[in-house]
Design a protein around this motif. Structure first.
Motif, PDB file in Angstrom:
ATOM      1  N   PHE A 174       0.812  -1.212   0.000  1.00  0.00           N
ATOM      2  CA  PHE A 174       0.000   0.000   0.000  1.00  0.00           C
ATOM      3  C   PHE A 174       0.849   1.268   0.000  1.00  0.00           C
ATOM      4  N   TRP A 175       1.998   1.231   0.619  1.00  0.00           N
ATOM      5  CA  TRP A 175       2.896   2.397   0.562  1.00  0.00           C
ATOM      6  C   TRP A 175       3.330   2.655  -0.883  1.00  0.00           C
ATOM      7  N   ASN A 176       3.488   1.593  -1.644  1.00  0.00           N
ATOM      8  CA  ASN A 176       3.966   1.703  -3.023  1.00  0.00           C
ATOM      9  C   ASN A 176       2.854   1.418  -4.030  1.00  0.00           C
ATOM     10  N   GLU A 177       1.613   1.724  -3.660  1.00  0.00           N
ATOM     11  CA  GLU A 177       0.493   1.435  -4.553  1.00  0.00           C
ATOM     12  C   GLU A 177       0.612   2.184  -5.878  1.00  0.00           C
ATOM     13  N   THR A 178       1.161   3.380  -5.858  1.00  0.00           N
ATOM     14  CA  THR A 178       1.365   4.120  -7.102  1.00  0.00           C
ATOM     15  C   THR A 178       2.343   3.386  -8.006  1.00  0.00           C
ATOM     16  N   TRP A 179       3.412   2.856  -7.398  1.00  0.00           N
ATOM     17  CA  TRP A 179       4.373   2.062  -8.167  1.00  0.00           C
ATOM     18  C   TRP A 179       3.704   0.813  -8.724  1.00  0.00           C
ATOM     19  N   TYR A 180       2.752   0.243  -7.972  1.00  0.00           N
ATOM     20  CA  TYR A 180       2.074  -0.974  -8.391  1.00  0.00           C
ATOM     21  C   TYR A 180       1.332  -0.772  -9.712  1.00  0.00           C
ATOM     22  N   LEU A 181       0.951   0.453 -10.022  1.00  0.00           N
ATOM     23  CA  LEU A 181       0.271   0.734 -11.282  1.00  0.00           C
ATOM     24  C   LEU A 181       1.134   0.402 -12.484  1.00  0.00           C
ATOM     25  N   LYS A 182       2.451   0.273 -12.283  1.00  0.00           N
ATOM     26  CA  LYS A 182       3.371  -0.021 -13.392  1.00  0.00           C
ATOM     27  C   LYS A 182       3.823  -1.478 -13.386  1.00  0.00           C
ATOM     28  N   THR A 183       3.181  -2.333 -12.597  1.00  0.00           N
ATOM     29  CA  THR A 183       3.588  -3.737 -12.518  1.00  0.00           C
ATOM     30  C   THR A 183       2.757  -4.594 -13.476  1.00  0.00           C
ATOM     31  N   ILE A 184       3.107  -5.879 -13.545  1.00  0.00           N
ATOM     32  CA  ILE A 184       2.519  -6.788 -14.528  1.00  0.00           C
ATOM     33  C   ILE A 184       1.009  -6.922 -14.359  1.00  0.00           C
ATOM     34  N   ASP A 185       0.504  -6.931 -13.112  1.00  0.00           N
ATOM     35  CA  ASP A 185      -0.934  -7.110 -12.887  1.00  0.00           C
ATOM     36  C   ASP A 185      -1.746  -5.995 -13.537  1.00  0.00           C
ATOM     37  N   ILE A 186      -1.278  -4.765 -13.406  1.00  0.00           N
ATOM     38  CA  ILE A 186      -1.994  -3.623 -13.963  1.00  0.00           C
ATOM     39  C   ILE A 186      -1.596  -3.372 -15.415  1.00  0.00           C
ATOM     40  N   CYS A 187      -0.312  -3.514 -15.724  1.00  0.00           N
ATOM     41  CA  CYS A 187       0.200  -3.142 -17.051  1.00  0.00           C
ATOM     42  C   CYS A 187      -0.098  -4.160 -18.140  1.00  0.00           C
ATOM     43  N   HIS A 188      -0.233  -5.440 -17.789  1.00  0.00           N
ATOM     44  CA  HIS A 188      -0.310  -6.459 -18.830  1.00  0.00           C
ATOM     45  C   HIS A 188      -1.490  -7.416 -18.701  1.00  0.00           C
ATOM     46  N   ASP A 189      -1.894  -7.753 -17.473  1.00  0.00           N
ATOM     47  CA  ASP A 189      -2.969  -8.734 -17.304  1.00  0.00           C
ATOM     48  C   ASP A 189      -4.329  -8.107 -17.574  1.00  0.00           C
ATOM     49  N   HIS A 190      -5.161  -8.832 -18.305  1.00  0.00           N
ATOM     50  CA  HIS A 190      -6.550  -8.430 -18.470  1.00  0.00           C
ATOM     51  C   HIS A 190      -7.337  -8.901 -17.248  1.00  0.00           C
ATOM     52  N   PHE A 191      -8.515  -8.314 -17.036  1.00  0.00           N
ATOM     53  CA  PHE A 191      -9.268  -8.642 -15.825  1.00  0.00           C
ATOM     54  C   PHE A 191     -10.290  -9.731 -16.120  1.00  0.00           C
ATOM     55  N   GLY A 192     -10.042 -10.896 -15.537  1.00  0.00           N
ATOM     56  CA  GLY A 192     -10.961 -12.013 -15.657  1.00  0.00           C
ATOM     57  C   GLY A 192     -10.997 -12.799 -14.358  1.00  0.00           C
ATOM     58  N   TRP A 193     -11.356 -14.067 -14.463  1.00  0.00           N
ATOM     59  CA  TRP A 193     -11.441 -14.936 -13.287  1.00  0.00           C
ATOM     60  C   TRP A 193     -10.091 -15.046 -12.579  1.00  0.00           C
ATOM     61  N   TYR A 194      -9.016 -15.068 -13.337  1.00  0.00           N
ATOM     62  CA  TYR A 194      -7.670 -15.192 -12.779  1.00  0.00           C
ATOM     63  C   TYR A 194      -7.407 -14.133 -11.712  1.00  0.00           C
ATOM     64  N   LEU A 195      -7.816 -12.909 -11.987  1.00  0.00           N
ATOM     65  CA  LEU A 195      -7.642 -11.828 -11.009  1.00  0.00           C
ATOM     66  C   LEU A 195      -8.867 -11.681 -10.107  1.00  0.00           C
ATOM     67  N   GLY A 196     -10.063 -11.751 -10.670  1.00  0.00           N
ATOM     68  CA  GLY A 196     -11.269 -11.521  -9.879  1.00  0.00           C
ATOM     69  C   GLY A 196     -11.464 -12.565  -8.791  1.00  0.00           C
ATOM     70  N   TRP A 197     -11.525 -13.835  -9.184  1.00  0.00           N
ATOM     71  CA  TRP A 197     -11.676 -14.896  -8.191  1.00  0.00           C
ATOM     72  C   TRP A 197     -10.407 -15.060  -7.362  1.00  0.00           C
ATOM     73  N   GLY A 198      -9.257 -14.954  -8.010  1.00  0.00           N
ATOM     74  CA  GLY A 198      -7.996 -15.138  -7.299  1.00  0.00           C
ATOM     75  C   GLY A 198      -7.813 -14.171  -6.148  1.00  0.00           C
ATOM     76  N   ASP A 199      -8.201 -12.913  -6.354  1.00  0.00           N
ATOM     77  CA  ASP A 199      -8.035 -11.911  -5.299  1.00  0.00           C
ATOM     78  C   ASP A 199      -9.090 -12.042  -4.208  1.00  0.00           C
ATOM     79  N   CYS A 200     -10.257 -12.595  -4.544  1.00  0.00           N
ATOM     80  CA  CYS A 200     -11.314 -12.768  -3.544  1.00  0.00           C
ATOM     81  C   CYS A 200     -11.116 -14.020  -2.701  1.00  0.00           C
ATOM     82  N   VAL A 201     -10.592 -15.090  -3.299  1.00  0.00           N
ATOM     83  CA  VAL A 201     -10.553 -16.394  -2.630  1.00  0.00           C
ATOM     84  C   VAL A 201      -9.133 -16.908  -2.444  1.00  0.00           C
ATOM     85  N   TRP A 202      -8.408 -17.078  -3.530  1.00  0.00           N
ATOM     86  CA  TRP A 202      -7.084 -17.707  -3.460  1.00  0.00           C
ATOM     87  C   TRP A 202      -6.147 -16.947  -2.532  1.00  0.00           C
TER      88      TRP A 202
END
Length: 478
Positions: free
Chosen positions: A288-316
């Motif tokens: 959270f301290w580096n949340e701005t930096w996180y905007l430039k990481t693979i999750d935000i920069c390259h991954d599309h939003f689907g079950w991999y991120l949606g379910w993964g962040d809620c459950v996994w």
């Protein structure tokens, strides 16, 4: 729809080069993101995960609830005929409306903090970057804006949690542990619901159609996502909200609930539980301290939003990343002083490598290379690539500091920290070590995925980079 998009994103396009070459004649380093076509092995893996991933999570949690965290005993009982799948299922707590109310209140509260409480912490915490920030350039040539208030959400949430535990007593500090399996089913409902909504949204009302990617395979599209940055309104970004909240904010609360349960059951809290809480809290606060930096990481920069991120962040994430604390409720391990010191040192050194490596890249990006890394001017490989709008862009790949040691040395530090969480639980059971096994698979796969993407994006410039920095994670080995 385009008029709505322009409210939150700035389209940055460049004109064709002076040499007059068309996009088709230019070297095809333009494409980045996931593959357009899906092979049969990937398809079978996707279908398997969609069907069985919730039950993998259930198995680990159930093993603690019914078998004292043994991952082999359920299988042995099934093999020996002492139990059936139905008997194991019947003994486990199921969905309850009490858990549903708790989970709905939790998600609603995090949504309120995310959408309705603009960040003010950046105004009085030195060095923290929050408030409205720009993300990275998307493949379609967009730069989205984000309200960065994750640290503020975490602080408010935990302040209220501690105030309740010590003064108000609205609910028990063990509430999460006490409803853990019923809450899991609620999290599954949300994970599949948001993934399904994002899937339908991409077909019928995408935020930006130019940043959608269809493979022609419905299962792969559902799992890996179609839209790059699905949004509702100006500020609700699916990717940022579900990546950071509610799962990661909950991570430390879950550990605190485990600690409270250990205190309730045994009358004391072990040093292993304290280590797990402290080391994982460092990781969460760093996020959270580096949340701005996180905007430039693979999750935000390259991954599309689907079950991999949606379910993964809620459950996994909240269920399997916290297995160490859950294990320590059932097995209150008290470590020797040398063992505890070694775990703490491993965790802190891993965090130092992880944070320093990421800081070096962030410093290099912010200054355009006009900085000092390890006491000298950094070296780099200059690259060019194309975005989907035909624009030519330039990028620099750092080859100094930790980035000259290995191409993903931040992952090496991350794995050291992951091992420390597991080692804090001693060596009595396999279950706490699932995390380091999973993280190794995840990060090695991410290395390969990221390098395939960069190879497509940068072409021959990427080959120059890999010739300069030869190893991925461990110098001399891999």
């Amino acid at each position: 729809m385009k008029s709505a998009v322009t409210m939150e994103a700035t389209r940055r396009r460049t004109q064709p080069g002076s040499n007059g070459k068309s996009q088709e004649k230019m070297e095809q380093s333009a494409q980045w993101g996931r593959a357009w076509e899906v092979d049969w092995f990937s398809l079978m893996s996707v279908v398997g995960l969609l069907l069985f991933a919730p039950f993998i999570v259930f198995y680990f949690v159930m093993a603690c609830d019914q078998y004292q965290c043994s991952v082999t005993e359920p299988l042995l009982e099934l093999y020996q005929g002492k139990a059936t799948l139905f008997s194991i299922w019947a003994r486990a707590p199921s969905f309850t409306w009490a858990a549903a109310k708790i989970y709905a209140a939790w998600v609603a509260f995090q949504l309120f903090l995310y959408m309705c409480v603009p960040d003010v912490t950046h105004k009085f915490i030195p060095g923290y970057v929050g408030g409205v920030q720009e993300g990275a350039l998307t493949p379609a040539g967009l730069v989205n804006k984000y309200e960065i208030n994750g640290l503020q959400c975490w602080l408010i949430t935990h302040a209220l949690w501690l105030a309740n535990a010590n003064y108000f007593h609205w609910f028990s500090p063990t509430i999460i542990f006490d409803h853990w399996i019923p809450l899991m089913w609620c999290a599954n409902i949300l994970g599949y619901a948001v993934s399904s909504f994002a899937f339908v949204k991409a077909y019928f009302f995408p935020t930006n159609s130019e940043d959608c990617k269809f493979t022609g395979n419905v299962f792969y599209n559902y799992m890996m996502g179609i839209e790059f940055n699905p949004r509702i309104g100006k500020w609700f970004d699916f990717k940022l909200f579900f990546n950071g909240r509610p799962g990661i904010v909950a991570w430390t609360l879950i550990n605190l609930s485990y600690m409270a349960k250990q205190q309730e059951l045994y009358g004391h809290v072990t040093n292993s539980m304290m280590l797990v809480n402290v080391l994982q809290a460092i990781y969460v606060l760093d996020f959270f301290w580096n949340e701005t930096w996180y905007l430039k990481t693979i999750d935000i920069c390259h991954d599309h939003f689907g079950w991999y991120l949606g379910w993964g962040d809620c459950v996994w994430l909240p269920y399997l990343y916290t297995l160490q604390g859950l294990y320590l409720v059932y097995h209150p391990v008290q470590l020797s002083d040398p063992h505890a010191a070694a775990v703490l040192l491993l965790g802190l050194v891993g965090y130092y490598i992880f944070r320093s490596t990421n800081h070096q890249k962030d410093l290099f990006r912010r200054t355009g290379g006009n900085c000092s890394i390890w006491g000298r001017k950094p070296t780099y490989i200059e690259c060019s690539y194309l975005s989907a709008d035909g624009g030519t862009h330039r990028s620099k790949l750092l080859t100094s500091g930790f980035w000259g040691v290995a191409r993903h040395f931040n992952y090496t530090g991350d794995l050291m920290g992951s091992l420390a969480y597991c080692a804090a639980c001693g060596f009595g059971h396999v279950l706490p070590y699932f995390y380091i096994v999973y993280m190794t698979i995840l990060l090695v796969h991410r290395c390969v995925r990221d390098e395939h993407r960069c190879g497509s994006k940068y072409g021959k410039d990427w080959r120059r980079y890999t010739d300069t920095v030869s190893y991925r994670l461990i110098p001399g080995l891999f």
